[in-house]
Scaffold this active site. Structure first.
Site, PDB file in Angstrom:
ATOM      1  N   LYS A 195       0.806  -1.225   0.000  1.00 11.19           N
ATOM      2  CA  LYS A 195       0.000   0.000   0.000  1.00 11.19           C
ATOM      3  C   LYS A 195       0.843   1.280   0.000  1.00 11.19           C
ATOM      4  O   LYS A 195       0.428   2.312  -0.530  1.00 11.19           O
ATOM      5  CB  LYS A 195      -0.935   0.012   1.215  1.00 11.19           C
TER       6      LYS A 195
ATOM      7  N   GLU B 208      -9.757   6.366   2.690  1.00  7.54           N
ATOM      8  CA  GLU B 208     -10.660   5.365   3.235  1.00  7.54           C
ATOM      9  C   GLU B 208      -9.833   4.138   3.545  1.00  7.54           C
ATOM     10  O   GLU B 208      -8.762   3.937   2.963  1.00  7.54           O
ATOM     11  CB  GLU B 208     -11.747   5.010   2.216  1.00  7.54           C
TER      12      GLU B 208
ATOM     13  N   SER C 228       1.770  -9.687  -0.831  1.00 13.44           N
ATOM     14  CA  SER C 228       1.476  -8.247  -0.794  1.00 13.44           C
ATOM     15  C   SER C 228       1.620  -7.614   0.578  1.00 13.44           C
ATOM     16  O   SER C 228       1.814  -6.414   0.694  1.00 13.44           O
ATOM     17  CB  SER C 228       0.069  -7.992  -1.338  1.00 13.44           C
TER      18      SER C 228
END
Lengths: 398, 268
Positions: free
Chosen positions: A91, A113, A380
Site C-alpha cells: 500500500k 478510506e 502483498s
C-alpha cells in the site's frame, strides 16, 4: 501493439470511466492534468524513485520458497516480498506517490478510506512525513476488527472517523471519503487506496504499484534467465495484483491469476468475488464488475480478510477478465487460513490473510503445472496485523 | 417533458419560482409514499422529485442516506418507484415528476425497460447523480427520444467552458447545486449562489432550479429572486421521518412545504 489502456477518458474497453457527481468532476480533471504532468516529469520520477528506495526500502526481493515448493512437489514458488516494505505491505507504494502529487498540487489536507487499515496506516504515514493533516474514514465494523491499525493511525497523528452508514465497512468508508472530498475539495487531496474509483485513480494507483511488476520481471530474468510461467496475486480492489500484472501484460507466455475472496463459498452470498461471481455495473465512480442484488443495490460482502472485503474491483481487472488475458479464481476462508499456516511454518514468513489467498491458489497451481515451471506470487503484505483474527477464529486466547 | 415546460411557463407568468420537492420513495414507508406525494402537491409543490433509493448514495448527506436505507429495507426498488409514479400520475395528470437517483439500479432494471415503463408511468425527467456529461450519452439520447428530460447538474466548481457542455446535453431544466457538498449541507451562501445562477441563465435557455442545502423559507425566497425553481429535499425528508400515520405524514409535509410555497409567492 503494446498495451496502452486506459484511453484519455479513463476507459478500459467498456469499463472504468468517471461516474461521479458533477461537483467532483473539475477536481478529477485537475488531478488528471497534474498527474499526467508528473508522469512525464523526470524530476517527479526521480523523487519517486528516491522515496521507493530510501523510505520504502525498495527494491523488495524475490524469494524462492524451497521448502514450500518441496512440500507441494510441483512448480517453483517464488515470493515477491512486498511484506518487507515500510509499513508492511504494498500500500505504501501508492501513498508515497499520491503524496508527492498532493504536494505538487499544494493541498494541505489528505483524506483516505480504509478497510483492514493498511491503506489508512500508509496514508497516515506519508501525511506524518509531509506534516499534512490526515483524516481516515473507516467503517465502524472494521474499526472493531482492526483495533491495532486504528491505534497505529492515531499514533501517526491521523484522525480516524468511524463510518456508521450502510454496512459500516470499506464501501461505506469510500462513500464517506467521497462526501468529505465533495465538501472540502479546495484544500483536500483524496488518496484512494486501490485501483477502483473514478479516472484517473485506477491508472494512477496502478502506475505507482507497477514498480512491483517491473522489479519482479527484472529479478526473475536475472535469477531464472526467463520470465515466470505464471504470476499470482490476491484481488480485493486489485491494486497489488494490477501492480504485479501490468508490466507482464504484453508477455503472452506469462499466465496471470487474480485470486478473489470466496469467503464461505462462491455458492453462498458470503464472499467478495466480484469478478468470479459478479456482473458489470457502476459503483464508486467506475463501471466494473460488482456484487449487487436484483434491484441493483450493492451487496454486503464477506471475507476472512478485511482487505479483500469489497463488492467492486478495479476496472482494469474487469477488462483483463473479459479480454481473457488474466484468469480470476476464488479461494475461500478455510483455504486461505490453511495457506497462512503452511507458509508460516514452511518458510518462517507470516503472510497477511489477503496474500494468503494468493499463496493458497499458488499451491494448487504449482501442483498442476508440475516441476521445472516457475510461479511468482505477490506476497502483498505481512501477517502481523492478522494474528488476532487468526487466534479468534481458532478459539485461542492471546 | 412537456409538463415540465408548461409548469415553468406558468410560474413565469405568475412571476414566481417553481417549488420543487424531493422525497425518497418508500420512506418513511411504502404505504405513506403516495399520501406524502399527494400532500406535497396540496401544500404548493409544483414539481415532484421522487428519489430512487440506492445503497451507496455518495452525493447525499445523512438524512437522505438514512431514508434510502429505510426505503430499501421497506422493499422499495425501481419497479416500485415506477409504480408509485404511475399511481401519482393517475391522480395528478399535470404535475411533473422527475426521478432522481444513481445509475446502478437503473442499469440493473434495464435501460430499455426503464424507458418504456417510465414513459408509461408519466415520468417527465430523470436525474442521475453519478452520470456526468462524460458518460451515458446514449442513455440521454434515448431518454430525449422518449420525451423524458435528462436533467443535468451544474456545480459551484463547474467552469465556464464546461457549463456550456453540460447544459447542451440537458433538457427540462438545469439543476444548480448550491453548495460544495452533499445534500442537506448547512453552508448555503445565498449571495454567491444568486450571482452564479445569473451567469448560468446567460448560458442556457433552460429553466434553472437550485438545490442542496435549501431548508428555510428565507433561503428559498432569496434564491427565488434569480432562479426559476427552488429544490427542497432533506428538510422535507427529515420532517416526515418517523411519521407513523397518514395524518402525521401529511401534517409534517404541510408544515414544511407550505411556508416554502408562501415564500415563493404561490397563490393557493
Amino acid at each position: 501493439m503494446p498495451y496502452t489502456l486506459p484511453d484519455a477518458e479513463g476507459h478500459f474497453g467498456e469499463f472504468g470511466g468517471i461516474y461521479v457527481a458533477e461537483t467532483l468532476i473539475p477536481a478529477l480533471r485537475e488531478l488528471q492534468e497534474c498527474y499526467l504532468q508528473c508522469r512525464n516529469d523526470q524530476n517527479f520520477q526521480a523523487e519517486l524513485d528516491a522515496d521507493y528506495q530510501d523510505y520504502i526500502g525498495r527494491p523488495s526481493p524475490i524469494y524462492l520458497a524451497q521448502r514450500l515448493t518441496a512440500q507441494v512437489g510441483g512448480a517453483n514458488i517464488w515470493l515477491k516480498r512486498e511484506d518487507l516494505n515500510h509499513t508492511g505491505a504494498h500500500k505504501i507504494n501508492n501513498t508515497v506517490g499520491q503524496a508527492l502529487v498532493a504536494k505538487r498540487m499544494g493541498k494541505t489536507r489528505l483524506i483516505a478510506e480504509t478497510g483492514a487499515g493498511q491503506h489508512g496506516v500508509a496514508s497516515a504515514t506519508v501525511a506524518a512525513r509531509l506534516g499534512l493533516e490526515c483524516v481516515v474514514y473507516m467503517g465502524e465494523t472494521d474499526i472493531q476488527r482492526q483495533a491495532i491499525n486504528v491505534f497505529r493511525m492515531r499514533l501517526l497523528g491521523a484522525k480516524v472517523v468511524p463510518v456508521t452508514s450502510g454496512s459500516k465497512t470499506l464501501k461505506d468508508a469510500l462513500n464517506e471519503a467521497l462526501r468529505d472530498w465533495v465538501t472540502n475539495v479546495d484544500n483536500t487531496f483524496y488518496i484512494i487506496g486501490t485501483v477502483a474509483g473514478p479516472h484517473p485513480y485506477p491508472m494512477m494507483v496502478r502506475d505507482f504499484n507497477a514498480v512491483i511488476g517491473r522489479e519482479a520481471r527484472q529479478q526473475m530474468l536475472e535469477r531464472c534467465g526467463k520470465l515466470p510461467d505464471a504470476v499470482v496475486a490476491c484481488v480485493g480492489g486489485g491494486s497489488n495484483a494490477i501492480g504485479l500484472f501490468h508490466p507482464f501484460i504484453d508477455d503472452d507466455e506469462v499466465a496471470m491469476y487474480g485470486v478473489e475472496a470466496a469467503g464461505h463459498g462462491l455458492n453462498t452470498d458470503e464472499h467478495a468475488a466480484s469478478l468470479v461471481a459478479g456482473r458489470p455495473g457502476v459503483l464508486h465512480g467506475n463501471r466494473t464488475y460488482i456484487l449487487d442484488d436484483e434491484a441493483g443495490q450493492i451487496r454486503e460482502t464477506h471475507s476472512i480478510s478485511a482487505g479483500l472485503d469489497y463488492p467492486g474491483v478495479g476496472p482494469e481487472h474487469a477488462w483483463l477478465k473479459d479480454s481473457g488475458r488474466a484468469n480470476y479464481v476464488g479461494i475461500d476462508d478455510d483455504e486461505a487460513l490453511a495457506a497462512f499456516h503452511q507458509l508460516t511454518r514452511a518458510e518462517g514468513i507470516m503472510p497477511a490473510l489477503e496474500s494468503s489467498h494468493a499463496v493458497a491458489y499458488a499451491l494448487k497451481l504449482a501442483k498442476q503445472l508440475g516441476p521445472d515451471k516457475d510461479i511468482l506470487v505477490n506476497l502483498s503484505g505481512r501477517g502481523d496485523k492478522d494474528v488476532h483474527t487468526v487466534a479468534e477464529i481458532e478459539g485461542i486466547e492471546v | 417533458m412537456k409538463r415540465l415546460q408548461q409548469t415553468f411557463d406558468r410560474c413565469r407568468q405568475q412571476k414566481r419560482a417553481a417549488l420543487v420537492g424531493y422525497m425518497c420513495a418508500g420512506h418513511p414507508s411504502q404505504q405513506l409514499t403516495l399520501p406524502v406525494l399527494d400532500e406535497m402537491v396540496a401544500s404548493g409543490v409544483d414539481i415532484i422529485e421522487i428519489g430512487v433509493p440506492f445503497s451507496d448514495p455518495m452525493a447525499d448527506g445523512p438524512v437522505i442516506q438514512r431514508a434510502s436505507e429505510q426505503a430499501i429495507d421497506n422493499g422499495m426498488n425501481m419497479q416500485g418507484v415506477l409504480a408509485v409514479a404511475k399511481q401519482f400520475r393517475a391522480v395528478h395528470p399535470d404535475v411533473p415528476v422527475v426521478l432522481m437517483g444513481y445509475l446502478n439500479p437503473l442499469l440493473r432494471f434495464g435501460t430499455q425497460r426503464f424507458i418504456e415503463t417510465a414513459t408509461a408511468s408519466g415520468v417527465d425527467g430523470v436525474l442521475l447523480v453519478d452520470l456526468p456529461v462524460e458518460e451515458g450519452r446514449e442513455l440521454r439520447l434515448s431518454l430525449q427520444q422518449a420525451q423524458i428530460a435528462p436533467i443535468m447538474l451544474v456545480a459551484p466548481t463547474t467552469g465556464v467552458t464546461r457549463v456550456a457542455q453540460v447544459v447542451d446535453s440537458a433538457a427540462g431544466f438545469v439543476y444548480f447545486i448550491s453548495v460544495k457538498g452533499i445534500t442537506g449541507s448547512g453552508r448555503l451562501d445565498v449571495d454567491d449562489v444568486q450571482s452564479r445562477v445569473e451567469q448560468l441563465k446567460d448560458t442556457t435557455g433552460l429553466p434553472v432550479a437550485v438545490g442542496f442545502g435549501v431548508s428555510t423559507p428565507e433561503q428559498a425566497g432569496a434564491l427565488a429572486q434569480v432562479a426559476d425553481g427552488v429544490v427542497v429535499g432533506s428538510a422535507l425528508v427529515a420532517a416526515i421521518d418517523g411519521a407513523g400515520t397518514e395524518v402525521d405524514a401529511r401534517a409534517a409535509v404541510r408544515a414544511t412545504m407550505k411556508p416554502l410555497a408562501d415564500a415563493l409567492g404561490k397563490v393557493h
